[in-house]
Design a protein around this motif. Sequence first.
Motif, PDB file in Angstrom:
ATOM      1  N   PHE A 164       0.898  -1.163   0.111  1.00  0.00           N
ATOM      2  CA  PHE A 164       0.177  -0.052  -0.020  1.00  0.00           C
ATOM      3  C   PHE A 164       0.901   1.222  -0.032  1.00  0.00           C
ATOM      4  O   PHE A 164       2.006   1.125   0.512  1.00  0.00           O
ATOM      5  N   SER A 165       0.507   2.250  -0.713  1.00  0.00           N
ATOM      6  CA  SER A 165       1.024   3.708  -0.508  1.00  0.00           C
ATOM      7  C   SER A 165       0.963   4.154   0.795  1.00  0.00           C
ATOM      8  O   SER A 165      -0.133   4.233   1.164  1.00  0.00           O
ATOM      9  N   VAL A 166       1.923   4.524   1.189  1.00  0.00           N
ATOM     10  CA  VAL A 166       2.119   4.901   2.747  1.00  0.00           C
ATOM     11  C   VAL A 166       2.604   6.175   2.809  1.00  0.00           C
ATOM     12  O   VAL A 166       3.687   6.523   2.557  1.00  0.00           O
ATOM     13  N   SER A 167       1.692   7.318   2.902  1.00  0.00           N
ATOM     14  CA  SER A 167       2.162   8.766   3.016  1.00  0.00           C
ATOM     15  C   SER A 167       2.675   8.758   4.646  1.00  0.00           C
ATOM     16  O   SER A 167       2.181   8.121   5.386  1.00  0.00           O
ATOM     17  N   ARG A 168       3.531   9.727   4.612  1.00  0.00           N
ATOM     18  CA  ARG A 168       4.126  10.223   6.012  1.00  0.00           C
ATOM     19  C   ARG A 168       3.017  10.206   7.072  1.00  0.00           C
ATOM     20  O   ARG A 168       2.950   9.583   8.254  1.00  0.00           O
ATOM     21  N   ARG A 169       2.008  10.978   6.570  1.00  0.00           N
ATOM     22  CA  ARG A 169       1.013  11.329   7.722  1.00  0.00           C
ATOM     23  C   ARG A 169       0.085  10.107   7.786  1.00  0.00           C
ATOM     24  O   ARG A 169      -0.117  10.095   8.982  1.00  0.00           O
ATOM     25  N   VAL A 184     -13.111  -0.081   1.562  1.00  0.00           N
ATOM     26  CA  VAL A 184     -11.821   0.417   1.770  1.00  0.00           C
ATOM     27  C   VAL A 184     -11.325   0.362   0.347  1.00  0.00           C
ATOM     28  O   VAL A 184     -11.130  -0.698  -0.308  1.00  0.00           O
ATOM     29  N   ARG A 185     -10.661   1.589  -0.210  1.00  0.00           N
ATOM     30  CA  ARG A 185     -10.004   1.475  -1.543  1.00  0.00           C
ATOM     31  C   ARG A 185      -8.583   1.986  -1.441  1.00  0.00           C
ATOM     32  O   ARG A 185      -8.329   3.034  -0.663  1.00  0.00           O
ATOM     33  N   ASP A 186      -7.590   1.222  -1.846  1.00  0.00           N
ATOM     34  CA  ASP A 186      -6.178   1.834  -1.773  1.00  0.00           C
ATOM     35  C   ASP A 186      -5.518   1.118  -3.130  1.00  0.00           C
ATOM     36  O   ASP A 186      -5.486  -0.054  -3.244  1.00  0.00           O
ATOM     37  N   GLY A 187      -5.455   1.815  -4.175  1.00  0.00           N
ATOM     38  CA  GLY A 187      -4.997   1.271  -5.593  1.00  0.00           C
ATOM     39  C   GLY A 187      -5.908   0.379  -5.810  1.00  0.00           C
ATOM     40  O   GLY A 187      -7.198   0.561  -6.266  1.00  0.00           O
ATOM     41  N   GLY A 194     -12.058  -3.373  -0.957  1.00  0.00           N
ATOM     42  CA  GLY A 194     -12.873  -4.353  -0.333  1.00  0.00           C
ATOM     43  C   GLY A 194     -13.721  -3.749   0.964  1.00  0.00           C
ATOM     44  O   GLY A 194     -13.934  -2.469   0.774  1.00  0.00           O
ATOM     45  N   CYS A 195     -14.368  -4.566   1.402  1.00  0.00           N
ATOM     46  CA  CYS A 195     -15.515  -3.816   2.518  1.00  0.00           C
ATOM     47  C   CYS A 195     -15.290  -4.725   3.609  1.00  0.00           C
ATOM     48  O   CYS A 195     -15.163  -6.036   3.642  1.00  0.00           O
ATOM     49  N   ALA A 196     -15.834  -3.934   4.895  1.00  0.00           N
ATOM     50  CA  ALA A 196     -16.030  -4.511   6.113  1.00  0.00           C
ATOM     51  C   ALA A 196     -17.524  -4.492   6.528  1.00  0.00           C
ATOM     52  O   ALA A 196     -18.044  -3.293   6.350  1.00  0.00           O
ATOM     53  N   ALA A 197     -17.864  -5.384   7.044  1.00  0.00           N
ATOM     54  CA  ALA A 197     -19.539  -5.267   7.552  1.00  0.00           C
ATOM     55  C   ALA A 197     -19.771  -6.255   8.792  1.00  0.00           C
ATOM     56  O   ALA A 197     -18.988  -7.011   9.175  1.00  0.00           O
ATOM     57  N   PRO A 198     -20.978  -5.738   9.410  1.00  0.00           N
ATOM     58  CA  PRO A 198     -21.015  -6.669  10.655  1.00  0.00           C
ATOM     59  C   PRO A 198     -21.405  -8.166  10.650  1.00  0.00           C
ATOM     60  O   PRO A 198     -21.023  -8.945  11.449  1.00  0.00           O
ATOM     61  N   THR A 199     -21.567  -8.732   9.117  1.00  0.00           N
ATOM     62  CA  THR A 199     -21.515 -10.001   8.943  1.00  0.00           C
ATOM     63  C   THR A 199     -21.042 -10.388   7.508  1.00  0.00           C
ATOM     64  O   THR A 199     -20.969  -9.440   6.631  1.00  0.00           O
ATOM     65  N   THR A 200     -20.547 -11.741   7.298  1.00  0.00           N
ATOM     66  CA  THR A 200     -20.234 -12.111   5.920  1.00  0.00           C
ATOM     67  C   THR A 200     -21.144 -11.637   4.847  1.00  0.00           C
ATOM     68  O   THR A 200     -20.824 -11.199   3.959  1.00  0.00           O
ATOM     69  N   ILE A 257      -3.025  -9.663   5.005  1.00  0.00           N
ATOM     70  CA  ILE A 257      -2.631  -8.418   4.522  1.00  0.00           C
ATOM     71  C   ILE A 257      -4.164  -7.685   4.077  1.00  0.00           C
ATOM     72  O   ILE A 257      -4.548  -6.608   4.555  1.00  0.00           O
ATOM     73  N   GLU A 258      -5.051  -8.635   3.675  1.00  0.00           N
ATOM     74  CA  GLU A 258      -6.464  -7.981   3.279  1.00  0.00           C
ATOM     75  C   GLU A 258      -7.186  -7.699   4.506  1.00  0.00           C
ATOM     76  O   GLU A 258      -7.825  -6.719   4.716  1.00  0.00           O
ATOM     77  N   ALA A 259      -7.061  -8.618   5.544  1.00  0.00           N
ATOM     78  CA  ALA A 259      -7.958  -8.282   6.702  1.00  0.00           C
ATOM     79  C   ALA A 259      -7.231  -7.090   7.573  1.00  0.00           C
ATOM     80  O   ALA A 259      -7.911  -6.473   8.083  1.00  0.00           O
ATOM     81  N   ALA A 260      -5.978  -7.159   7.334  1.00  0.00           N
ATOM     82  CA  ALA A 260      -5.362  -5.781   8.208  1.00  0.00           C
ATOM     83  C   ALA A 260      -5.676  -4.547   7.309  1.00  0.00           C
ATOM     84  O   ALA A 260      -6.100  -3.535   8.032  1.00  0.00           O
ATOM     85  N   LYS A 261      -5.747  -4.606   6.296  1.00  0.00           N
ATOM     86  CA  LYS A 261      -6.206  -3.127   5.417  1.00  0.00           C
ATOM     87  C   LYS A 261      -7.706  -2.816   5.878  1.00  0.00           C
ATOM     88  O   LYS A 261      -7.836  -1.971   5.945  1.00  0.00           O
ATOM     89  N   LEU A 262      -8.313  -4.055   5.711  1.00  0.00           N
ATOM     90  CA  LEU A 262      -9.863  -3.877   5.922  1.00  0.00           C
ATOM     91  C   LEU A 262     -10.270  -3.036   7.548  1.00  0.00           C
ATOM     92  O   LEU A 262     -10.742  -2.370   7.919  1.00  0.00           O
ATOM     93  N   ALA A 263      -9.351  -3.795   8.361  1.00  0.00           N
ATOM     94  CA  ALA A 263      -9.464  -3.542   9.874  1.00  0.00           C
ATOM     95  C   ALA A 263      -8.936  -1.911  10.093  1.00  0.00           C
ATOM     96  O   ALA A 263      -9.572  -1.207  10.844  1.00  0.00           O
ATOM     97  N   GLN A 264      -7.860  -1.623   9.076  1.00  0.00           N
ATOM     98  CA  GLN A 264      -7.382  -0.234   9.352  1.00  0.00           C
ATOM     99  C   GLN A 264      -8.525   0.584   9.093  1.00  0.00           C
ATOM    100  O   GLN A 264      -8.598   1.637   9.813  1.00  0.00           O
TER     101      GLN A 264
END
Lengths: 157, 711
Positions: free
Chosen positions: B24-29, B269-272, B276-282, B422-429
Amino acid sequence: MTEFMLRINGADHTVTSDPDRSLLQTLREDLDLTGAKYGCGEGACRSCTVLLDGRPTAACVTPLSRAEGREIVTIEGLGEDGGLHPVQQAFIDEHAMQCGYCVPGMILTAAALLRDNPDPDPEAIVSGMNGNICRCCNYPNIVRAVERAAALRHAEA
Amino acid sequence: MTAHFDGAVEPERYEFSEKPRYRFSVSRRAFLQSMGAGLAVLTFAEGVSGPEAWAQGGGTPTGRLEIGTDGTVTVFTGKVEVGQGSRTQIAMAAAEELGVPLDDVRVVMSDTDRAPNDGGTFGSHTTPRTVPEVREAAAAARTILIELACERWDADPADGAIQDGVIRHPGGGEITLAELASDTDMDEALAGRSVESPAVTAVADWRVLGESAPKADAEAIVTGAHRYPSDVRRPGMRYGKVLRAPAYEARLVDVDTAAAEAMEGVTVVRDGDFVGCAAPTTRQAQRAVEALAEGAEWELGDHPSSADLFEYLKANTGSGGGRFSSQEDTEGDVAEAMENGAATVRGSYKVPYIQHAPMEPRAAAAEWDGEGRLTVWTGTQRPFDVRNDVADAFGLQRGQVRLIMPDTGGGFGGKHTGDAAIEAAKLAQGAGHPVSLQWTRDEEFAWAYFRPAGLLETAGAVDSDGRITAWDFTNYNSGRAALQSPYNTPNKRERFQFCDSPLREGSYRALAAVANAFAREAFIDRLAAAADMDPLAFRLLNLPNGRLRDVLEAAAERFGWSAGWPDAPADRGYGIACGTEKGSYVATAAEIALDGDGGFEVERLCVVFECGAVQHPRNLRAQIEGCVIMGLGAALTEEIHFEDGKILNGRFNAYPVPRFRDTPPMDIEVLDRRDLPSAGAGETPIIAVAPAIANALFQATGEPREKLPLA
Ligand code: FES
Ligand code: FES
């Protein structure tokens, strides 16, 4: 969202859910009963097996509406009087697990098989269990475990 | 002392592993934000979290084991348990050397904050490398414990002993491990003393190893209590789904996320290229991803089809690099020997892509704490490398990521990557909640990776006595494991040719040894036929003495091999094959029955296997049975079809894997060589299944079989 009354392992549960949601996802996500496993989502592997009125059923293709009003038993509720069910004990004794992911489904299928046919010959075990996939291919030990469970049942009787 | 890893681990030479998909692109901020309290960053130095160093060998129990005040022993290892039995085996190793009951040993595995890095779990390394290291550490601890006890009694430690968790001295001293541990700072004692070359228990004196201990955690598995990676639940957790491309080589041009974002409880969640998406249920996440798919615009690319696969591989060779490099070994003069052979034969063998299809599709749960530290629970055979991949994907330092691998639902070489983590971590973030994500079976078939396909071209010559005089063997794409022929051959050329694989590919049980053994052993039967010899006699003529020959002879005898099978029914065929890989040896014999319609059944298999001293007979047998049956799938039915960038048969109903009914009668014998070091056993028994069956078909029909699957 619809409310469903589910009777699971002898206790009543009310869940509010999408009506087309599967029993498997509801057990795993709403009720923290994670013993039934997702393997394919289309009835082809039986790692999601639960007993519905005593019959082994693929929970992944069972909508909640079909589970309502039935007696649901999951692997967490199979044990007898706080102890292990003979099939569970036999799986331990016969090393009938490698990764074990298929095992809850295997055990519930075998428990139903033995209830209907307490003395299965090898062919009956193979045909009764053939819907369940074990990708570790631990089939010989699982067959031995089912045979052993039958023997344990006899010894108890 | 056992050689141990230092610095860079010796890479598994043949292990294939794909790079992570995302960075993922990571900006300093964003980086500082993801760190929460910005100051926390200062406290993380590269790689200081947990016992970062490679496991230490020899007389240093520190980092490898701890002794609790209740006398229980905890062993730490970076190895993973995917069903092969390493948890039990490692506990047994520690119990054996420490003289404590097996029930008192716990094993903490594959937690990057707590366990030493023992390298990935592949290549059958646990038995020959990690188990000896655990044994040495435990033996050192035993020596120290006896010393501590004997100092209390002013007795000579040379006469002390520990058994069943009680230390005794003939002078009358007796103390339980629990008593000693409650009274002593154990960590300090274990760290403060070193033991030169701790002596491990001789095989003849084994009391725990060599017996079939019950599987660790068996009760949790049979009651459904064991939590696999897909079962991890965290407070406030959401469920994730990722938008997948409609085909390989498709590029996301644009995606309208509004409809999904409008759904209740859904975070997109979109990054490049990651969407993906996160929701209360699958189920809700699924709906949201369906909405995303409707709003997505893709640009399709070209992708070859499995119908043209082998031409494609041959036309797309390259030099590769590192572990993927092409290689060529030659001896003597192959061209001349081919010219002068009494008979020459050529073959061209094909093995398709296949899928590991572990029962648990890849899954992960991820949780960020308020200080930018990330914990992921996932199933991977390379916990430390995947921890690093996760850190790299987010621009984190390694110490900021903790990877915990709960015992996982199958691997078979198929879980080397950390995509789900990596996918779960991105969505959790993005969601600000822990996220659990499990791939569907469709995703697992399409987006995991495959056992490499291979084209294997062979040529060989025999002299008038039936000796192999020329051997020319080229493997396109499938890999280098067991590329070398074990047969005596003065003139040979053995090549691995890197190809640009159209599908993502990686390791598999026994790696390329499956493909190489299939081609070699099937081709050996062609050479035997050219020499007008029985395949067993031909092998024995050309194989040097040694362990491979021993298993071959044992299998032939057990199977009742008969030269030429003069008395066999016309519809029957008999084949035999052998091979060695990872320090263990296997021979397999097969009987098949033709059904008159071009099909056949495998009537019985006989397998003789040897892997040195047997540590757990029951588990070894299960590994052999599992390997052989899994090998039947690869031999008979498994093959991935693809076209226009899509997998055409990525479902269990279209990709048949072995089931109960597909298990033929199997006669298995293990040669327990207690005089030899133990080798790993979860891979090699797979390699001779396919060629034994192919040879049985050749024997029955006279037509060589050169392509897998055979059915
Ligand atoms: S997950 Fe239900 S049958 Fe496979
Ligand atoms: S034990 Fe691993 S899938 Fe059956």
